[in-house]
Design an enzyme around this catalytic site. Structure first.
Site, mmCIF file in Angstrom:
data_model
loop_
_atom_site.group_PDB
_atom_site.id
_atom_site.type_symbol
_atom_site.label_atom_id
_atom_site.label_comp_id
_atom_site.label_asym_id
_atom_site.label_seq_id
_atom_site.Cartn_x
_atom_site.Cartn_y
_atom_site.Cartn_z
ATOM 1 N N GLU A 283 7.067 -18.224 14.713
ATOM 2 C CA GLU A 283 6.284 -19.437 14.978
ATOM 3 C C GLU A 283 7.097 -20.700 14.720
ATOM 4 O OE1 GLU A 283 2.630 -21.705 15.728
ATOM 5 O OE2 GLU A 283 3.497 -19.805 16.369
ATOM 6 N N THR A 409 -0.866 -26.606 31.645
ATOM 7 C CA THR A 409 -0.200 -26.157 30.419
ATOM 8 C C THR A 409 -0.674 -24.781 29.962
ATOM 9 O OG1 THR A 409 0.536 -26.929 28.237
ATOM 10 C CG2 THR A 409 -1.818 -27.181 28.763
#
Length: 421
Positions: A283, A409
């Site tokens: 992440e 997106t």
């Protein structure tokens, strides 16, 4: 994939949804990019190249009707002194969380979806709301909120549209603002040329000021974040859409420097996958030579980054950029990279009932599962993987050198309104 029974099931369900009622907090941003965009994309496809999947025009029209209903329930978010919207909404009493600020990505990632809705309905109100909010981002104030040309802060005051800080980058919370500057130009070059101009300024500044090479692996390129004019050598999975956006910019502007830079970013982000035990990137990660954790020194020396947040929440950005790299070059190595990523995700995250996020990409089997599956696994991860291997069709990026569709997106394709570029 041409599965009419699946389309029928989706349309049957969407027709039953009451978008005026929910007991949970509604995110203007997430609801726009997922729900609104998904229905508008379905409408574009089913009235265009996939019309054969549902010959009943009335049923297809329900997608647009429900899109309008959803937007009508969301639009009170824009009823602020400046027009900069609130994000967190409570439909029970038509209220908000009364926040003083909104984020750059939240405010700047509504304009494609709301403009598309207006264009399809022939009703300018939705485009006006989103474009008014966007106008403050295109002309940032105060001047201190733009520490590098085209690169702005991350928070905007709802009361007057000025920026509250000068911190940012291409990371979570700011990312898709820059993405949409380019994609609005692709959607309609005549109406949104100024968005393209703003993207070019931001892209050039990014290459000049934010591009960074780890001392242990100077062959890699990452994008730093910034606090004012001070750089922070940290990045993350969310930022890894950047390579694809630069590649797309280079294609539509016929500017090889952006394609080449984008490919270098794709390579860096791909390295975050190949370096871990699971074959999946973390992440968050960093590459400051002075901040390497003691237990990751050897890892940093070999791989050029160290892990600062080890989880994987089924994010798509690395695969997304690999898709753009393949569409730009046709190099089969990018298909190999995509297939390796799929195998890693499938072997590590798959469960009996779906896929799960994991807590540690650099642990055997990913450590503990978190029992959470985001919708973007299917909307983005699986879609981009499919498209990398699918035949060339009009909705693919760089179809015969043009873009007849543009992906939002969340990877929902919209038919462009202007001349394809």
């Amino acid at each position: 994939m041409d599965l009419p029974n699946v389309v029928d099931a989706i349309l049957d369900h969407i027709e039953t949804i009451d978008y005026s009622e929910t007991n949970t907090t509604v995110s203007l941003f997430e609801t726009t990019i997922r729900y609104l965009a998904g229905m508008l994309s379905g409408y574009d496809l089913l009235t265009g190249p996939k019309a054969h999947l549902c010959p009943d025009r009335h049923r297809v029209r329900s997608l647009l009707k429900q899109s309008e209903a959803l937007a009508d329930n969301l639009k009170y978010a824009f009823h602020t002194p400046s027009g900069v919207p609130h994000n967190n909404l409570y439909f029970q009493n038509r209220s908000t969380d009364n926040s003083n600020t909104n984020g750059l990505a939240v405010t700047g990632t509504l304009v494609l979806e709301w403009t598309r809705l207006s264009d399809l309905l022939g009703d300018d109100q939705y485009a006006y709301l989103s474009q008014l909010a966007e106008s403050y981002l295109l002309h940032p104030a105060p001047r201190s909120s733009e520490p590098f040309p085209g690169l702005v802060g991350s928070k905007i005051y709802i009361s007057n549209g000025t920026f509250a800080d000068s911190n940012g980058g291409w990371s979570g919370g700011t990312d898709s603002f820059y993405e949409y500057l380019l994609k609005m130009f692709i959607y309609d070059p005549a109406r949104f040329a100024s968005y393209k101009d703003r993207w070019i300024v931001a892209a050039d500044s990014t290459m000049r000021y934010l591009a960074s090479h780890p001392k242990s692996r100077p062959d890699l390129t990452f994008l730093a974040e910034y606090k004012g004019m001070n750089l922070t050598l940290t990045s993350g999975h969310l930022t890894c859409f950047d390579g694809g956006n630069f590649i797309l910019g280079g294609l539509v502007l016929d500017e090889p420097k952006y394609v080449h830079f984008g490919l270098s970013l794709v390579e860096g982000c791909h390295e975050t996958y190949t370096a871990t035990l699971t074959g999946i990137g973390p992440e968050r990660f960093g590459w400051s030579n002075s901040s390497v954790p003691a237990d990751q020194r050897e890892f940093y020396r070999e791989n050029g980054f160290y892990i600062t947040s080890s989880d994987y929440v089924l994010r798509p950005e690395v695969i997304e950029s690999i898709y753009y790299a393949y569409r730009a070059t046709g190099n089969p190595v990018y298909r190999d990279w995509a297939w390796d990523a799929f195998k890693a995700i499938n072997s590590t995250c798959r469960t009996d009932s779906g896929f799960t996020s994991i807590e540690d990409v650099n642990a055997v089997d990913g450590g503990e599962p978190s029992d959470n599956q985001e919708s973007f696994l299917f909307a983005e991860v699986m879609k981009y993987l499919y498209l990398i291997f699918a035949e060339d069709e009009e909705w693919q990026v760089n179809h015969h050198g043009k873009n007849f569709w543009v992906f939002n997106t969340e990877a929902h394709p919209f038919q462009v309104a202007g001349w394809p570029i």
